[in-house]
Enzyme design. Sequence first.
Site, PDB file in Angstrom:
ATOM      1  N   ASP A 205       0.863  -1.180   0.000  1.00 56.63           N
ATOM      2  CA  ASP A 205       0.000   0.000   0.000  1.00 56.63           C
ATOM      3  C   ASP A 205       0.903   1.234   0.000  1.00 56.63           C
ATOM      4  O   ASP A 205       2.015   1.197   0.542  1.00 56.63           O
ATOM      5  CB  ASP A 205      -0.898  -0.003   1.248  1.00 56.63           C
ATOM      6  CG  ASP A 205      -2.054  -0.997   1.107  1.00 56.63           C
ATOM      7  OD1 ASP A 205      -2.161  -1.636   0.048  1.00 56.63           O
ATOM      8  OD2 ASP A 205      -2.835  -1.123   2.066  1.00 56.63           O
ATOM      9  N   ASP A 207       0.526   3.922   1.630  1.00 57.34           N
ATOM     10  CA  ASP A 207       0.535   4.695   2.878  1.00 57.34           C
ATOM     11  C   ASP A 207       1.231   3.976   4.031  1.00 57.34           C
ATOM     12  O   ASP A 207       1.073   4.353   5.189  1.00 57.34           O
ATOM     13  CB  ASP A 207      -0.905   5.078   3.267  1.00 57.34           C
ATOM     14  CG  ASP A 207      -1.850   3.869   3.294  1.00 57.34           C
ATOM     15  OD1 ASP A 207      -1.358   2.733   3.206  1.00 57.34           O
ATOM     16  OD2 ASP A 207      -3.074   4.073   3.403  1.00 57.34           O
ATOM     17  N   TRP A 267     -13.604  -1.598  -1.160  1.00 56.84           N
ATOM     18  CA  TRP A 267     -12.726  -1.905  -0.033  1.00 56.84           C
ATOM     19  C   TRP A 267     -13.023  -3.271   0.623  1.00 56.84           C
ATOM     20  O   TRP A 267     -14.185  -3.610   0.852  1.00 56.84           O
ATOM     21  CB  TRP A 267     -12.853  -0.794   1.026  1.00 56.84           C
ATOM     22  CG  TRP A 267     -11.955  -1.066   2.202  1.00 56.84           C
ATOM     23  CD1 TRP A 267     -10.662  -0.675   2.353  1.00 56.84           C
ATOM     24  CD2 TRP A 267     -12.305  -1.810   3.365  1.00 56.84           C
ATOM     25  NE1 TRP A 267     -10.161  -1.148   3.546  1.00 56.84           N
ATOM     26  CE2 TRP A 267     -11.145  -1.849   4.185  1.00 56.84           C
ATOM     27  CE3 TRP A 267     -13.455  -2.472   3.800  1.00 56.84           C
ATOM     28  CZ2 TRP A 267     -11.108  -2.496   5.413  1.00 56.84           C
ATOM     29  CZ3 TRP A 267     -13.420  -3.135   5.032  1.00 56.84           C
ATOM     30  CH2 TRP A 267     -12.256  -3.132   5.830  1.00 56.84           C
ATOM     31  N   GLU A 270     -10.129  -8.616  -0.257  1.00 53.20           N
ATOM     32  CA  GLU A 270      -9.209  -9.190  -1.264  1.00 53.20           C
ATOM     33  C   GLU A 270      -7.958  -9.783  -0.610  1.00 53.20           C
ATOM     34  O   GLU A 270      -7.432 -10.798  -1.055  1.00 53.20           O
ATOM     35  CB  GLU A 270      -8.862  -8.134  -2.335  1.00 53.20           C
ATOM     36  CG  GLU A 270      -7.756  -7.143  -2.023  1.00 53.20           C
ATOM     37  CD  GLU A 270      -8.061  -6.207  -0.860  1.00 53.20           C
ATOM     38  OE1 GLU A 270      -9.235  -6.076  -0.478  1.00 53.20           O
ATOM     39  OE2 GLU A 270      -7.115  -5.606  -0.327  1.00 53.20           O
ATOM     40  N   ASP A 271      -7.504  -9.151   0.489  1.00 47.13           N
ATOM     41  CA  ASP A 271      -6.320  -9.686   1.185  1.00 47.13           C
ATOM     42  C   ASP A 271      -6.660 -11.009   1.885  1.00 47.13           C
ATOM     43  O   ASP A 271      -5.834 -11.924   1.940  1.00 47.13           O
ATOM     44  CB  ASP A 271      -5.734  -8.659   2.170  1.00 47.13           C
ATOM     45  CG  ASP A 271      -6.799  -8.007   3.058  1.00 47.13           C
ATOM     46  OD1 ASP A 271      -7.999  -8.239   2.851  1.00 47.13           O
ATOM     47  OD2 ASP A 271      -6.414  -7.244   3.968  1.00 47.13           O
ATOM     48  N   MET A 297       1.314   4.021   9.372  1.00 40.91           N
ATOM     49  CA  MET A 297       0.404   4.306   8.270  1.00 40.91           C
ATOM     50  C   MET A 297       0.130   5.808   8.221  1.00 40.91           C
ATOM     51  O   MET A 297      -0.065   6.428   9.280  1.00 40.91           O
ATOM     52  CB  MET A 297      -0.906   3.542   8.461  1.00 40.91           C
ATOM     53  CG  MET A 297      -1.730   3.514   7.187  1.00 40.91           C
ATOM     54  SD  MET A 297      -3.435   3.023   7.458  1.00 40.91           S
ATOM     55  CE  MET A 297      -4.147   4.588   7.885  1.00 40.91           C
ATOM     56  N   HIS A 300      -5.518   8.890   6.826  1.00 38.61           N
ATOM     57  CA  HIS A 300      -6.286   9.472   5.725  1.00 38.61           C
ATOM     58  C   HIS A 300      -7.758   9.111   5.875  1.00 38.61           C
ATOM     59  O   HIS A 300      -8.110   8.193   6.619  1.00 38.61           O
ATOM     60  CB  HIS A 300      -5.762   8.953   4.379  1.00 38.61           C
ATOM     61  CG  HIS A 300      -5.887   7.464   4.240  1.00 38.61           C
ATOM     62  ND1 HIS A 300      -6.990   6.847   3.709  1.00 38.61           N
ATOM     63  CD2 HIS A 300      -5.051   6.458   4.592  1.00 38.61           C
ATOM     64  CE1 HIS A 300      -6.837   5.538   3.726  1.00 38.61           C
ATOM     65  NE2 HIS A 300      -5.655   5.268   4.270  1.00 38.61           N
ATOM     66  N   ARG A 302     -11.428   7.825   4.086  1.00 40.58           N
ATOM     67  CA  ARG A 302     -11.758   6.843   3.044  1.00 40.58           C
ATOM     68  C   ARG A 302     -11.809   7.546   1.683  1.00 40.58           C
ATOM     69  O   ARG A 302     -12.340   8.654   1.558  1.00 40.58           O
ATOM     70  CB  ARG A 302     -13.121   6.208   3.362  1.00 40.58           C
ATOM     71  CG  ARG A 302     -13.441   5.035   2.464  1.00 40.58           C
ATOM     72  CD  ARG A 302     -14.725   4.350   2.895  1.00 40.58           C
ATOM     73  NE  ARG A 302     -14.586   3.670   4.181  1.00 40.58           N
ATOM     74  CZ  ARG A 302     -13.960   2.515   4.362  1.00 40.58           C
ATOM     75  NH1 ARG A 302     -13.379   1.918   3.349  1.00 40.58           N
ATOM     76  NH2 ARG A 302     -13.902   1.961   5.549  1.00 40.58           N
TER      77      ARG A 302
HETATM   78  N1  UDH Z   1      -5.544   3.219  -2.922  1.00 43.21           N
HETATM   79  C1  UDH Z   1      -5.298   4.353  -3.667  1.00 43.21           C
HETATM   80  N2  UDH Z   1      -6.334   5.174  -3.990  1.00 43.21           N
HETATM   81  C2  UDH Z   1      -7.594   4.916  -3.609  1.00 43.21           C
HETATM   82  C3  UDH Z   1      -7.852   3.763  -2.842  1.00 43.21           C
HETATM   83  C4  UDH Z   1      -6.804   2.948  -2.489  1.00 43.21           C
HETATM   84  O1  UDH Z   1      -4.162   4.637  -4.030  1.00 43.21           O
HETATM   85  O2  UDH Z   1      -8.495   5.693  -3.949  1.00 43.21           O
HETATM   86  C5  UDH Z   1      -4.434   2.270  -2.672  1.00 43.21           C
HETATM   87  C6  UDH Z   1      -3.358   2.794  -1.745  1.00 43.21           C
HETATM   88  O3  UDH Z   1      -2.143   2.203  -2.088  1.00 43.21           O
HETATM   89  C7  UDH Z   1      -3.850   2.347  -0.403  1.00 43.21           C
HETATM   90  C8  UDH Z   1      -4.350   0.958  -0.750  1.00 43.21           C
HETATM   91  O4  UDH Z   1      -4.918   1.094  -2.028  1.00 43.21           O
HETATM   92  O5  UDH Z   1      -2.840   2.365   0.535  1.00 43.21           O
HETATM   93  C9  UDH Z   1      -5.342   0.384   0.239  1.00 43.21           C
HETATM   94  O6  UDH Z   1      -6.456   1.235   0.341  1.00 43.21           O
HETATM   95  P1  UDH Z   1      -6.885   1.991   1.690  1.00 43.21           P
HETATM   96  O7  UDH Z   1      -5.716   2.758   2.206  1.00 43.21           O
HETATM   97  O8  UDH Z   1      -8.110   2.772   1.446  1.00 43.21           O
HETATM   98  O9  UDH Z   1      -7.224   0.854   2.655  1.00 43.21           O
HETATM   99  P2  UDH Z   1      -7.092   0.972   4.181  1.00 43.21           P
HETATM  100  O10 UDH Z   1      -7.662  -0.314   4.648  1.00 43.21           O
HETATM  101  O11 UDH Z   1      -8.028   2.218   4.593  1.00 43.21           O
HETATM  102  O12 UDH Z   1      -5.698   1.323   4.552  1.00 43.21           O
HETATM  103  C10 UDH Z   1      -9.379   2.132   4.505  1.00 43.21           C
HETATM  104  C11 UDH Z   1     -10.024   3.494   4.777  1.00 43.21           C
HETATM  105  C12 UDH Z   1      -9.966   3.853   6.199  1.00 43.21           C
HETATM  106  C13 UDH Z   1     -10.779   5.065   6.469  1.00 43.21           C
HETATM  107  C14 UDH Z   1     -10.568   5.528   7.865  1.00 43.21           C
HETATM  108  C15 UDH Z   1     -11.279   6.791   8.134  1.00 43.21           C
HETATM  109  N3  UDH Z   1     -10.855   7.320   9.382  1.00 43.21           N
HETATM  110  C1  NGS Z   2     -10.772  -6.931   7.529  1.00 40.65           C
HETATM  111  C2  NGS Z   2     -10.954  -6.883   6.050  1.00 40.65           C
HETATM  112  C3  NGS Z   2      -9.610  -6.796   5.374  1.00 40.65           C
HETATM  113  C4  NGS Z   2      -8.849  -5.589   5.910  1.00 40.65           C
HETATM  114  C5  NGS Z   2      -8.747  -5.687   7.412  1.00 40.65           C
HETATM  115  C6  NGS Z   2      -8.063  -4.486   8.014  1.00 40.65           C
HETATM  116  O1  NGS Z   2     -12.028  -6.941   8.156  1.00 40.65           O
HETATM  117  O2  NGS Z   2      -9.778  -6.691   3.983  1.00 40.65           O
HETATM  118  O3  NGS Z   2     -10.045  -5.788   7.965  1.00 40.65           O
HETATM  119  O4  NGS Z   2      -8.733  -3.350   7.608  1.00 40.65           O
HETATM  120  N1  NGS Z   2     -11.686  -8.068   5.605  1.00 40.65           N
HETATM  121  C7  NGS Z   2     -12.976  -8.045   5.299  1.00 40.65           C
HETATM  122  O5  NGS Z   2     -13.661  -7.045   5.338  1.00 40.65           O
HETATM  123  C8  NGS Z   2     -13.600  -9.355   4.879  1.00 40.65           C
HETATM  124  S1  NGS Z   2      -8.270  -1.934   8.031  1.00 40.65           S
HETATM  125  O6  NGS Z   2      -8.459  -1.832   9.457  1.00 40.65           O
HETATM  126  O7  NGS Z   2      -6.870  -1.792   7.673  1.00 40.65           O
HETATM  127  O8  NGS Z   2      -9.085  -0.951   7.317  1.00 40.65           O
HETATM  128  O9  NGS Z   2      -7.553  -5.508   5.347  1.00 40.65           O
END
Ligand code: UDH
Ligand code: NGS
Length: 356
Positions: A205, A207, A267, A270-271, A297, A300, A302
């Site tokens: 990722d 971030d 979102w 997939e992992d 991290m 950011h 959503r």
């Molecule tokens: N990514 C992008 N652009 C996007 C979406 C995702 O570049 O519009 C890439 C980026 O590399 C990111 C990765 O996909 O680090 C994973 O996406 P994510 O950062 O959205 O997933 P994460 O689980 O965060 O880290 C989910 C949103 C949390 C919101 C919290 C609000 N306080």
């Molecule tokens: C799980 C998600 C994963 C995700 C993890 C951490 O619940 O894809 O949380 O998310 N699985 C499902 O939703 C089935 S996080 O806290 O980083 O936003 O990677």
Amino acid sequence: MRDSNVNFNFLHRTCTLVVLLCFLHISVTLFYYVRSWDFKQHFVQSHQGQRKLAAEGEGTEEEAKHTTTFPDLLPNATESTKDLQKCPEPSPLLVGPLRIEFSSPVSLELVRKENPALQNGGRFKPKDCIALQKVAIIIPFRNRDEHLKFWLYYLHPILQRQQLDYGVYIINQDGDDTFNRAKLLNVGYAEALKEYDYDCFVFSDVDLIPMDDRNTYKCFSQPRHLSVSMDKFGFRLPYNQYFGGVSSMSKEQFLKINGFPNNYWGWGGEDDDIYNRLSSKGMSISRPSGAIGKCRMIRHERDKQNDPNPQRFDRIAHTRETMHKDGINSLSYKVLKVEKDRLFTKITVHVGKPPN
Ligand code: UDH
Ligand code: NGS
């Protein structure tokens, strides 16, 4: 009169002898000079040939090591014919824990200036040793330029200290349809292999920044999860099967699971699907210790067009049935643009949109 004739004859013979001796001396010197010159030419050519083979991995490193060098004969050639050995494990350049913070922004100019050894496309290989692995680093991306600058700022120096032969690939999803992280990772795998014979793939990722350079961005005998101890989870794993954030897989491991799913739009999940693929093929997850695997991290909100995917629970319940037809063998996309910066290769792709 007779006396002076005798003297003249004697002088004449002596002079002739001296001239002959001089001629002989010059001929012998010339002969040896020409011979040694031929030998040097031959030596430099054959030695350079061996080095090239060893560097390309075609000749063995042993062969290159056992090539004799003659530094006394070749005072100026020693630099270019220096033997390269495999890089030591672990890299002696590592420093351990790092201070990572995101309070002041960084610029691409600064990152370029601080990393003069990078080649176009975000490529690097150590100059004093042969890297143990050829690593493609794949980043799924859309509209995260500020995060990318931090990632490049922190990661390039770390990856160079880890003495990897690496390239950085930003896979940028075009348009504003729903984001598809796993499909972008598949695209990164396919596109990086068109450029270089990578044997290891790190999926990161944009971030996430490691807090210790001993967390090496390379592959292991089992698939590796690298972001094991994230600040946002209080520096621990959120659950045992968690495989999100940063992971690495050899080409062989990746192909064994048919790559990643292409049909997780939005979102989440997939992992977990990737984890299911690995465990269904009998692989286990390798991880660094919690201390070495610490990472930060960049906070950011959503992103737009990346809301939680309501189908994700149903999909991860069926990984074993779907993984053989959905993966690298069914990947289809269109490359729209390839940009080469000294810090990265950015590939903009059209990946389609979720079926209605
Ligand atoms: N990514 C992008 N652009 C996007 C979406 C995702 O570049 O519009 C890439 C980026 O590399 C990111 C990765 O996909 O680090 C994973 O996406 P994510 O950062 O959205 O997933 P994460 O689980 O965060 O880290 C989910 C949103 C949390 C919101 C919290 C609000 N306080
Ligand atoms: C799980 C998600 C994963 C995700 C993890 C951490 O619940 O894809 O949380 O998310 N699985 C499902 O939703 C089935 S996080 O806290 O980083 O936003 O990677």
